[in-house]
Structure formats: C-alpha cells, structure tokens
Enzyme design. Sequence first.
Site, PDB file in Angstrom:
ATOM      1  N   GLU A 115      -1.814  -9.981   5.034  1.00 31.57           N
ATOM      2  CA  GLU A 115      -1.217 -10.381   6.315  1.00 31.57           C
ATOM      3  C   GLU A 115      -1.230 -11.894   6.485  1.00 31.57           C
ATOM      4  O   GLU A 115      -1.240 -12.396   7.607  1.00 31.57           O
ATOM      5  CB  GLU A 115      -1.921  -9.688   7.471  1.00 31.57           C
TER       6      GLU A 115
ATOM      7  N   GLY B 247       0.824  -1.189   0.000  1.00 30.09           N
ATOM      8  CA  GLY B 247       0.000   0.000   0.000  1.00 30.09           C
ATOM      9  C   GLY B 247       0.867   1.250   0.000  1.00 30.09           C
ATOM     10  O   GLY B 247       1.972   1.234   0.536  1.00 30.09           O
TER      11      GLY B 247
END
Length: 615
Positions: A433, A190
């Site tokens: 994640e 990101g």
Amino acid sequence: MSAKVNDDLLTERRKCEFNVEELTNYLDGGAQATQNRRKLEDKVLSTKGLFDEVPEEYLSHKEKYENAVRKAVVYYKAMKEAEDPNQTEQERANATYRSLLHAAVFKDNSPFSLHLAMFIPAILGQADEEQKKYWMKRASKMEIIGTYAQTELGHGTFIRGLETTATYDPKTEEFVLHSPTLTAYKWWPGSLAHTANYCVVMAHLYINGKSCGIQPFIVQFRDEETHQPLPGIKLGEIGAKLGFNTVNNGFLGFDQHRIPRNRMLMKNAQVLKDGTFKRSPNSKLTYGTMVYVRVVIVNGMANQLARAVTIAVRYSAVRRQSELKPDAGEPQILDYVTQQHKLFIGIASSHAFTLTAKWLTRMYQKVTADLEKGNLDELPELHAIACCLKAVTTTDTSVLVERSRTSCGGHGYMLSSNLPQIYGLVTAACTYEGENTVLMLQTARSLVKALEQAQSGKRLSPTMSYLSEKVSSRLKWDNSIDGIVKGFRRVAYGKVESAMRSMRKYVRSGLGPEDAWNMSSVQLVAASEYTSISEADIRQLQDTYEDLLGKIRPNAVGLVDAFDFRDQILNSTLGAYDGRVYERLMEEALKSPLNAEPVNQSFHKYLKPFMQGKL
Ligand SMILES: CCCCCCCCCCCCCCCC(=O)SCCNC(=O)CCNC(=O)[C@H](O)C(C)(C)COP(=O)(O)OP(=O)(O)OC[C@H]1O[C@@H](n2cnc3c(N)ncnc32)[C@H](O)[C@@H]1OP(=O)(O)O
Ligand SMILES: Cc1cc2nc3c(=O)[nH]c(=O)nc-3n(C[C@H](O)[C@H](O)[C@H](O)COP(=O)(O)OP(=O)(O)OC[C@H]3O[C@@H](n4cnc5c(N)ncnc54)[C@H](O)[C@@H]3O)c2cc1C
C-alpha cells in the site's frame, strides 16, 4: 471444568484500579457495540472446521494454502450467517472494526483478503453506477473472487512507470491488454495465483497511439467453470515469503488479451465507442483505492499491536526470573522497569492509533462525500495525512511488535507464541500500500508547499496550521500535555524549515530542484515523522516518564485485558487469559510430528552409519 488461572495473573487482576469492562466498552464504541462484537465472535468461532488439528506451521507450503482455502470458505459462510439482519450497516461495521476474528482462523492472513480489502473497494471507488450495480452483486455474493493487480515485477512505487498496456481497438470496441516485457508482469497481488478469477488491473491506456495515463480495468483471467487460465494469460505463485504465505500472492502476464470496452472502470475517466477519451477531473482519483486501504491499515495496526502487547504483558506477569533483591525470590519480569519501558509504550501507542484511526476514517468519509459532489479541495490533504499515518503507524507497530516478541525471551521466538507471525503480518504493511519512505516523501511534498504558503501569508488547512504559528524558538518545555504538544509543534516546524533551508542552499549552489529535493530527502522524511507524534521526544521528559511507568504497572494486565481478545484470537501459548504458559508450551510442542516417535528414521538412514564411519 475451566483450567485454574495462574496465581500471579489473579493477583494482577485484583490489583487493577479501574473498571476493565468500561475501557472495553469505550474501545468498542459503547456497551452495545461490545455485546455485538462478542455475539459475532461467539457465533463465528463456534463454527466447525475453522481450526487446525495439526498446527499449520507443520504443513507444507502447498498444504498451508489448501488448508487456508478450506477455512476461508467455512469462515466466509459463518460470517455471512452470523450477520444480524436487525443490525444497521454501521453497527455491523463497528462489530468488526475492532474484532480480529479472522486472526483466530488465519495466522498468516486469508486467501480471500484482497477480495474484501481491495477488489470490492476498487469497484466501489472506480466503477460507474451501471458497472457498480453489476459487479457488486457478483462480488458481494462471492460468485466471483477478485484481487487488485497494480504492482509489476519491475514497478511498485512508480505507478506512472507501469508497463502493462491497454490499447483501445475502436473496430471491435475492445481493449487489448499486453505485458510487453517480463518486468511488465503483474507481480505480488494477493489471491492472484490460484484463488481469484477476476482482478482490477491498473494498466497504461493508449488510444490511437496516444497515452491516456493509468486506468483501472476489471479483467477475468480464469474460466468460471474450470478455473483454467484464459487464453493469453500466464499465471503463477511468486513463492514463499516472510509472512502472508496463505495469501497466494501471484504473477500474471497478458499476451494480447482482449476485453470489452465496458471493462474499463469508468467512474472518473471514460472511453467512448469511437475511442474518444474523456479525462478524469483529477488523474489521482484513480489512486483512490490506495488511499482507502491506507486508512484501513491504521486501524489494523492498532488492533494487531494490542494483540501483541496483550500476549507480552500477560506473559510478563506470569514469568518470574532472576533476582531483584537478595533472598526476595524471583520477581515477575513485569517488575523490571526496562520491561515496563519495552511494553507500556505499546499499550499507549495502540490506544493512540485507535483514536487516530477513528479521526482519519471520519476525515476520509467527509472527503469522499465531497468528491461525490465534485469538490476535490481536500483530496491533497487527505492523501498527505493518509500517507503519513499509514507510514508512521506501520513503522511503529513493527518496532513495538518485535519489541513485544524479544521481551518474552526464547518463548517469544516460538511460533506457538504467535508473536513472530504477528510481526510478519505487520511488517509487510511497511511495504504494501505504498512503501513507507515513499509515502513519507509524499507528506513532505505537502509540508514544503504548506510552509511556502504560510511564509507568503496564506491560510493553511487545520492539520498543517502549526506551520503558520511562528512558535518562539525559546519555548520552554513543561510537563503539561499542552507543553508537550507545543514542544512537538516547535520541533515539527523546525524540521520542515530546516529541510526547506537545505533545499534552497542546494539550489543556490547550482543544483536543479529535483536534485536539491533528493539531497534533502533524509531531512524531509524526518520532518514528515513529526507530523504525527513520535515516541523519541518523550524521552526528553524522562523523569515524568519513569513516574508514569510506575503508575501504569498495577494496571498493566487490566489494560491489556480491556482489549478483550479471546484466546482463539490471540492464538498464543504465552498470552492466554489463564496464564497456563508452561502447560500450553508443552501441549503445543507435543503436536510436532517429530514427537510421534522416539527415534526418527534419519537415525537408521544417516546418523548411525555416519557415526559408525560407514557413510
Ligand atoms: C495485518 C494488518 C492488517 C492491516 C489492515 C488490513 C489491510 C488489508 C490487507 C491488505 C493486504 C495487502 C494489500 C496491498 C495492496 C498493494 O500494495 S496495492 C499497490 C500499492 N502501491 C502503492 O501504494 C504505490 C505507491 N506509489 C504511489 O502512490 C505513487 O506512485 C506516488 C508515490 C504517490 C507518486 O505518484 P505520481 O503519479 O508520481 O505523483 P507525484 O508526481 O509524486 O505527485 C503528483 C501529485 O499527485 C498527488 N498525489 C499522488 N498520489 C495521490 C493520491 N493517492 N491521492 C491524491 N493525490 C495524490 C501528489 O500529492 C502530487 O500533488 P501536487 O504536489 O503536485 O499538488
Ligand atoms: C505482503 C505484500 C502484499 C502485497 N500485495 C499487493 C497486492 O495485492 N496488489 C498489488 O498491486 N501490490 C501488492 N504488493 C506490492 C506492493 O504494493 C509493493 O511492493 C510496494 O508498492 C513497493 O514497491 P516495490 O516492491 O516495487 O519497491 P520499490 O518501489 O522498488 O522500492 C524499493 C526501495 O526503493 C525506494 N524508493 C522507490 N522510489 C523512491 C522514491 N521516489 N524516493 C525515495 N526512495 C524510493 C523505496 O523507498 C524502497 O526502499 C504487496 C507487497 C507485499 C510485501
């Protein structure tokens, strides 16, 4: 003059049998914490320039990003200014722990999210003291904006397979970062595309041709003045996604890009000037940032789920539809037991995830403190539990948010309800994640080891102790909490034992351990799901369950009011506190640019000639 509250919602609030404010205080961690959170929200949300004149769903992909950067700057400054200097760090953390303040400003997450969620935690967890001092000063003052660049076009799960290389050059005391193939390009981080100028890069370290494993490096990739990509750096955005479209996920390729030796984050492993490599006490300490974010995600799921069920329950109290009994008028859809079944599990799960997140955060803090003292004993258990709870809470939240959406009929499908965007946010967490299946298999790895230890008489850790209680298979279900928990333990034990039996059967049939593992992996994932309580078993207590639904019904609106989300944070035409659903749906519809004129230009350009056979 505040708008008139919907009569049905007023009646619901009068029917509520408990003190809503007390539950809010409990969820916040006390009346003072509620006050702090509300004060913070009041201050920040009164800042000019935080909200969109034109709903962002009517902006282009590029305009959405530029608008989000504009708001991120305003929001970040407002958050800094709103900080109460008299508050302790912990009080500040508590005030934001339950607040979804950022959700009032960013429907699709902020272009700064990785800076706060991973870049700073990676420095804190992977930098040595000197590096931490220098980089934290710059990062915490937003002098630099960072991200966490681990995933590559070709590898996300298999970290040991990452292709980006960092080759140490002792002559110049530099690392040479290189992307040898297209699949080695960092892909997904990101903020990477146009926002950040630094990142923590996870790369394969080589010294004198010898592999020294995956190590963290802090790398500048854009000029701090011009923001131009530095020489040897290829950068770009990965394109439109299901959600996260203002997070600016990007790609980054290195072409023999040199960085000084002190840019390897050297808390765990070190490279001396002459190229001597000092190994980390445990190579998995490099994965520490991911463990931290998995812990944070559990709490994030609790809050996002609470937001979705607040919208759906309030809407279900306002919406009247069909006929339950002849000539009795249209009932609130919340009176349909199927609607209660769809939504009340979401309220309960959000509370369960909140309590789980608090427990897991305490466990994380204890294990991290032990690691600082060199005690690594509980790291494997923390890893296994964090994997399991991240996977279970994100999977369940995605299912329950989608169920909240579909329980609102067509209006739940409107972007103005905000339920599709909340779904887009939470479902991403099933992948990032650590993809959930992979994480469940990590937990299964620990469960299998624990059962083998239990069967050889060894003591187990508290969270695995149920594997050493030889629970009788003739256990009778009873409806007490204790009975339900005992039932879960019995099922959980049985799932692990059956997966183990299956693996042993495959090995006896001549398969190697890896193939036996793979053949049993569906059972192994199922065994991990039972490490934390899942909803499927409650069905077996159906009669108790339906009785419970009836008990919750009069308190449903009170229960979601207690989450205390203000309208700006819900950002929803269906979930506002006053229940003026239909007026809000129309107000939002009229903001569509298409409603600016009664006849769109496409009629004259295309439709009319087409319908007149002239096209
Ligand atoms: C809207 C909602 C808001 C939500 C709240 C806000 C959030 C804020 C926004 C975030 C916005 C997006 C942010 C995304 C950011 C990324 O997505 S970052 C990239 C994430 N990527 C991953 O997680 C990759 C997943 N893969 C892995 O972790 C590893 O490859 C695997 C799967 C653990 C396997 O690793 P491996 O080296 O092959 O290890 P393996 O051989 O399986 O195991 C070896 C040993 O290491 C141990 N081990 C493995 N990993 C660990 C570990 N981490 N620690 C300790 N031990 C470990 C194993 O248990 C095993 O132990 P033994 O059984 O041998 O004793
Ligand atoms: C919204 C979003 C934001 C992200 N942000 C970041 C970021 O900021 N920084 C960053 O570094 N990364 C980021 N990521 C990347 C993310 O971490 C990866 O997508 C994730 O780790 C999964 O890896 P992958 O996409 O390569 O899928 P793969 O690993 O290729 O997995 C694909 C499929 O293969 C299966 N599979 C893979 N390995 C196994 C196995 N051992 N056993 C069984 N099944 C297996 C998986 O279960 C999955 O079903 C982001 C991803 C998303 C969606």
